[in-house]
Design an enzyme around this catalytic site. Structure first.
Site, PDB file in Angstrom:
ATOM      1  N   GLN A  71       0.823  -1.200   0.000  1.00 19.28           N
ATOM      2  CA  GLN A  71       0.000   0.000   0.000  1.00 19.28           C
ATOM      3  C   GLN A  71       0.860   1.253   0.000  1.00 19.28           C
ATOM      4  OE1 GLN A  71      -2.178  -0.202   3.770  1.00 19.28           O
ATOM      5  NE2 GLN A  71      -0.394  -1.156   4.699  1.00 19.28           N
ATOM      6  N   TYR A  77     -10.435   7.186  19.163  1.00 19.90           N
ATOM      7  CA  TYR A  77     -10.488   5.970  18.340  1.00 19.90           C
ATOM      8  C   TYR A  77      -9.974   4.787  19.147  1.00 19.90           C
ATOM      9  CZ  TYR A  77      -9.559   2.636  14.598  1.00 19.90           C
ATOM     10  OH  TYR A  77      -9.551   1.503  13.820  1.00 19.90           O
ATOM     11  N   ASP A  95       1.119 -12.207   8.114  1.00 23.78           N
ATOM     12  CA  ASP A  95      -0.284 -12.303   7.723  1.00 23.78           C
ATOM     13  C   ASP A  95      -1.054 -12.897   8.900  1.00 23.78           C
ATOM     14  OD1 ASP A  95      -2.732 -12.847   6.649  1.00 23.78           O
ATOM     15  OD2 ASP A  95      -1.977 -13.905   4.894  1.00 23.78           O
ATOM     16  N   CYS A  96      -2.140 -12.250   9.330  1.00 29.01           N
ATOM     17  CA  CYS A  96      -2.815 -12.721  10.543  1.00 29.01           C
ATOM     18  C   CYS A  96      -3.632 -13.994  10.332  1.00 29.01           C
ATOM     19  CB  CYS A  96      -3.674 -11.614  11.159  1.00 29.01           C
ATOM     20  SG  CYS A  96      -5.135 -11.179  10.211  1.00 29.01           S
ATOM     21  N   ASP A 150      -8.174  -4.331  14.529  1.00 32.77           N
ATOM     22  CA  ASP A 150      -7.879  -2.963  14.081  1.00 32.77           C
ATOM     23  C   ASP A 150      -7.246  -2.994  12.687  1.00 32.77           C
ATOM     24  OD1 ASP A 150      -7.703  -0.185  14.262  1.00 32.77           O
ATOM     25  OD2 ASP A 150      -5.704  -0.254  15.146  1.00 32.77           O
ATOM     26  N   TYR A 192     -11.365  12.351  11.679  1.00 33.13           N
ATOM     27  CA  TYR A 192     -12.134  11.672  10.635  1.00 33.13           C
ATOM     28  C   TYR A 192     -13.102  12.594   9.904  1.00 33.13           C
ATOM     29  CZ  TYR A 192     -10.555   6.910  11.642  1.00 33.13           C
ATOM     30  OH  TYR A 192      -9.807   5.773  11.779  1.00 33.13           O
ATOM     31  N   GLU A 215     -16.084  12.748  10.321  1.00 32.23           N
ATOM     32  CA  GLU A 215     -17.378  12.057  10.230  1.00 32.23           C
ATOM     33  C   GLU A 215     -17.468  11.136  11.449  1.00 32.23           C
ATOM     34  OE1 GLU A 215     -17.515   9.392   6.735  1.00 32.23           O
ATOM     35  OE2 GLU A 215     -15.364   9.145   6.971  1.00 32.23           O
TER      36      GLU A 215
END
Lengths: 354, 354
Positions: A145, A174, A246-247, A267, A342, A344
């Site tokens: 990413q 959060y 990788d979970c 999360d 955020y 929002e």
């Protein structure tokens, strides 16, 4: 090279005298030595472009009724005071020309397009918002990413993954929300955190953290310290361990071994970055993680996760439907929380075994 | 009649082959039967407008380097799917034409200009934000100001005075912040509220309320009940009284009479609507109110007020300077609070006599 884009709009309450209005403005453009091109709109009113020095451009629409619009574009490095004076002159002239026929005048803050520091990061429900971002702190592509950390005057550093605002240094609400809003006692408990590469949750508690993108951890360790403190400095502490893996295989291994947790905190980013190789749709991937997470949850345990924007009611309804289709029956509650950066409201879920 | 305005911007990493890029796009506009006008930019690259049916307009800028921009405007009632397909086609084509030369592609959520429901209410620090407003609940001009109450999907009804977002039904954090964040015991105390026509504070406590704009009270009583409850239904309750009057003469009368309060909460709008007739500048007016308020405060009393956006550091510094120039020496503390509907952090002050 960036472009500044100004808009100035007049909602009219009655049909306008189009030729008089146009004529009244033309002299202003002539003074600016801007060249007019009138376009044929096949009866949709007057539409013209005016080209000036240094790439200045005005688009003027004067329809017979409804909405009169002006767009004014100028290039970075143009004289902003001059440009804004031109817009002031146009507004003043139009207020006088259209006197008594104005329902609303709207002049938005100028859009800055293509700037080195991009301030526009839309909400999850697709609204345009401009952040008070003044510099890029970190901008790298990992194998998975794009990872940006940008500095906001009010929020401190903000982590933006693939264009989605993930967490700012002001977003303790959060972290508190995804940990049960201070109603849980984590002392001596075993906690499994999925995702959370920003270290926010880990800094608030913790035991064990599973995450795949080492570069998010690296960026946050350096630039999001108000959120993560020092917990990301070492991947293993006295009472926690960070797995950069990788979970899914890790969760599967826990299920096989019968390893259980008091709390599972999911999360992971709201929309998974990739669903390969396990499943072929985002929702099936979410379902897989959810099912495995509930399996490693002790009978009295709790599963916490973020949902999505409070406005995305369809998305949230789909998620709640999924909760009814797990291999183990569950109940859930949800809470709407204001996460400062955020722009929002955001929904968080608590899920437990029936 | 509203206008939808789309933008699509490409930041280039190297000089572009301008003629090839332009040529590649022209066929798309020809298919759309849009008429091209090429403008003379005196060496600032290619700039053209394309006019289509129904008032559709495209402005295309292809400079030799830097930033390639597309503006696409269409009128309300146009076929949005068609318009967005055109933009998709342009984006796809440009991604292929500029392959390897793209630093960033940015496509903002479309601006809706001149719509019946205006969704754009800039922050106090001048940033563009689009609210999720779906209808106008109330829109009236009083003798003093424009009063709008608009419905937001996530925040409930929002009170907007002269274009400034004042309070939404989700903004309990505002009311809590201006009342001392739950750390004060109001039982049996005498409280003077200046402003607060939305009834939010009164609903949380209270004794006496001074406000001038009856129409704000009327609008909020009906449309902001989640904020004000029933306290505005009657101007006098068992333990409170609402005065619809200019607060300055009332404060002066209290000073003369030696009337004192345990708490003074100044919830007047952040920037006074009018400074007449008392003083000739906004700041002098603020100073007057502040001085009178401190005068009617008991020695152990507290004065609470909102400041402004956390980003307006100069404004806040000016205010803090004023606090040092009162007829009675004071100390103060401040707190930054996230008010959900504000889209920016807000500063609140507590002031007390030294």
């Amino acid at each position: 090279m960036a472009l500044r884009h100004y808009t100035l709009d007049f909602n009219l309450s009655a049909p306008a005298d189009c030729p008089t209005t146009v004529h009244g403005l033309q002299s202003i453009f002539q003074e600016q030595e801007m060249t007019e091109t009138v376009h044929d709109t096949e009866g949709h009113g007057y539409l013209a472009t005016f080209i000036g020095k240094n790439g200045r451009l005005v688009v003027l629409r004067v329809p017979a009724h409804g909405l009169l619009t002006i767009d004014l574009q100028c290039c970075e490095g143009d004289n902003i005071v001059q440009v804004e004076n031109l817009l002031n002159t146009l507004e003043k002239k139009l207020r006088s020309l259209l006197h008594g026929n104005i329902k609303r005048v709207k002049r938005l803050p100028a859009l800055t397009r293509g700037a080195a520091v991009d301030r526009y990061w839309p909400t999850a429900d697709g609204r345009l918002v401009e952040y008070d971002i003044d510099r890029v702190v970190y901008d790298e592509d990992s194998a998975y990413q794009n990872i940006k950390i940008m500095h906001s005057q009010q929020f401190g550093n903000i982590l933006i993954l693939n264009g989605d605002v993930n967490l700012s240094e002001s977003d303790l609400p959060y972290t508190q929300a995804i940990m049960g809003r201070g109603k849980e006692n984590y002392a001596g408990k075993e906690v499994l955190i999925l995702g959370g590469g920003d270290g926010g949750i880990l800094a608030e508690a913790v035991k064990l953290n599973v995450y795949i993108d080492q570069m998010v951890i690296d960026g946050c360790r350096t630039h999001m310290r108000k959120a993560c403190g020092s917990v990301l400095d070492n991947l293993k502490g006295e009472c926690y361990q960070v797995l950069v893996e990788d979970c899914v295989p890790v969760l599967k291994k826990y299920v096989e071994e019968g390893k259980m947790f008091d709390y599972v905190i999911n999360d992971l980013t709201a929309v998974p970055i990739s669903t390969a190789p396990e499943e072929d749709s985002t929702w099936e991937f979410l379902q897989l993680i959810l099912d495995l997470s509930i399996k490693v949850l002790r009978p009295a345990g709790k599963y916490f996760t973020q949902g999505n924007s409070a406005n995305l009611t369809d998305t949230l309804a789909l998620y709640e439907e999924q909760l009814g289709r797990l291999s183990c029956p569950v109940d859930f509650s949800k809470e709407v929380v204001c996460v400062p950066s955020y722009m929002e409201l955001w929904v968080f879920y608590t899920v437990w075994k029936k």
